[in-house]
Design a protein around this motif. Sequence first.
Motif, PDB file in Angstrom:
ATOM      1  N   VAL A 156     -33.238 -33.245   8.768  1.00  0.00           N
ATOM      2  CA  VAL A 156     -33.587 -34.634   8.438  1.00  0.00           C
ATOM      3  C   VAL A 156     -32.316 -35.480   8.425  1.00  0.00           C
ATOM      4  CG1 VAL A 156     -34.513 -36.140   6.617  1.00  0.00           C
ATOM      5  CG2 VAL A 156     -35.588 -33.927   7.090  1.00  0.00           C
ATOM      6  N   ASP A 213     -36.504 -41.924  -0.888  1.00  0.00           N
ATOM      7  CA  ASP A 213     -36.632 -40.680  -0.119  1.00  0.00           C
ATOM      8  C   ASP A 213     -35.937 -39.517  -0.818  1.00  0.00           C
ATOM      9  OD1 ASP A 213     -37.776 -42.105   2.213  1.00  0.00           O
ATOM     10  OD2 ASP A 213     -35.756 -42.938   2.404  1.00  0.00           O
ATOM     11  N   GLU A 240     -42.163 -35.116   1.413  1.00  0.00           N
ATOM     12  CA  GLU A 240     -41.050 -35.469   2.294  1.00  0.00           C
ATOM     13  C   GLU A 240     -39.839 -35.954   1.507  1.00  0.00           C
ATOM     14  OE1 GLU A 240     -42.420 -38.203   5.231  1.00  0.00           O
ATOM     15  OE2 GLU A 240     -43.804 -36.762   6.154  1.00  0.00           O
ATOM     16  N   GLY A 267     -39.936 -31.807  -0.493  1.00  0.00           N
ATOM     17  CA  GLY A 267     -39.275 -31.429   0.750  1.00  0.00           C
ATOM     18  C   GLY A 267     -38.125 -30.463   0.573  1.00  0.00           C
TER      19      GLY A 267
END
Length: 328
Positions: A156, A213, A240, A267
């Motif tokens: 990522v 995030d 995520e 995640g």
Amino acid sequence: MSNYAPAPVGPTAATTGHSILQVGPVNPDVQAALATEFGALRLPEAPEQHEAFLDEYAAGIRVAVCSGRFGVGTELMGRLPELRAVVNFGVGYDTTDMAQARERGIQVSNTPDVLTDCVADTALALYLDVLRRISAADRYVRRGDWTAKGNYPLAVRASGKRVGILGLGRIGRAIAHRLEAFGCEIHYHNRRPVDGVPYGYRSSAGELAAAVDVLIVAAAGGPGSAGLVDARVLENLGPEGYLVNIARGTVIDEDALVAALAQGRLGGAGLDVFAHEPQVPAALLELENVVLLPHLGSGTVETRQDMARLTLENLRSFLRDGALATPV
């Protein structure tokens, strides 16, 4: 005749030796100074020996020197009627009974600032590692999987993420400063908004997790923050989302974290601290999307030297003037 001999007596021990108590292991430089310069007492490691030791020495102890892991807890502090100061090696002091210290007027010091950069660097290392899967990719190569299975799966992107910082103190701000260079959008939650920062404030840990995030935990430990990152916060972060913790293991509901990771509802995580150190939940050891460190946030030669210097500066200052150099 005592069964508990103090450490070797140094030149100033005649006036300071039996008034100073070392609690638990401390930095080697600090321990050497406590022994040779101050002739300090040391609390026996075996709990069954504490009672007899305290019966003999407790009434004369004025200063306790400890680490963030082994503080002066409720029971020990209650046994030290003349305690006036707790000198702590480390920025965290949640293992010391701060409520009792305030009630009794006992001063407490820590070692702020000198470890800020190294802890922030560790947070950034975990951030990069867990998102880009650096440690996992290293293991992939070492196992021979690159040859046997081909290229490693995609990771990522770390740049440009929305990052939430839980606890925007000295370390939190240093982390934010580093992440700005990665083009990250910074949000934070504190007990109250911080003046003069350009980051978005969120009113709760749950609201912060839902907006980002990656959630980086930099909050102070202690009863007030225990379980602050609970199952709901982790749910808001989502499958995520990523979690990084360089604060205290107790800030996170560890059972909820293990469950979220094992069930794919988070995640990944980069963890330097745990609830019951040095014990790490067995389930975490098997997960490729988790980076595990042995509480080494400030673990550099330079920083530990600076922390030792400041710890001893606090002790000398109190013995000289009755005031700590860096009080909490």
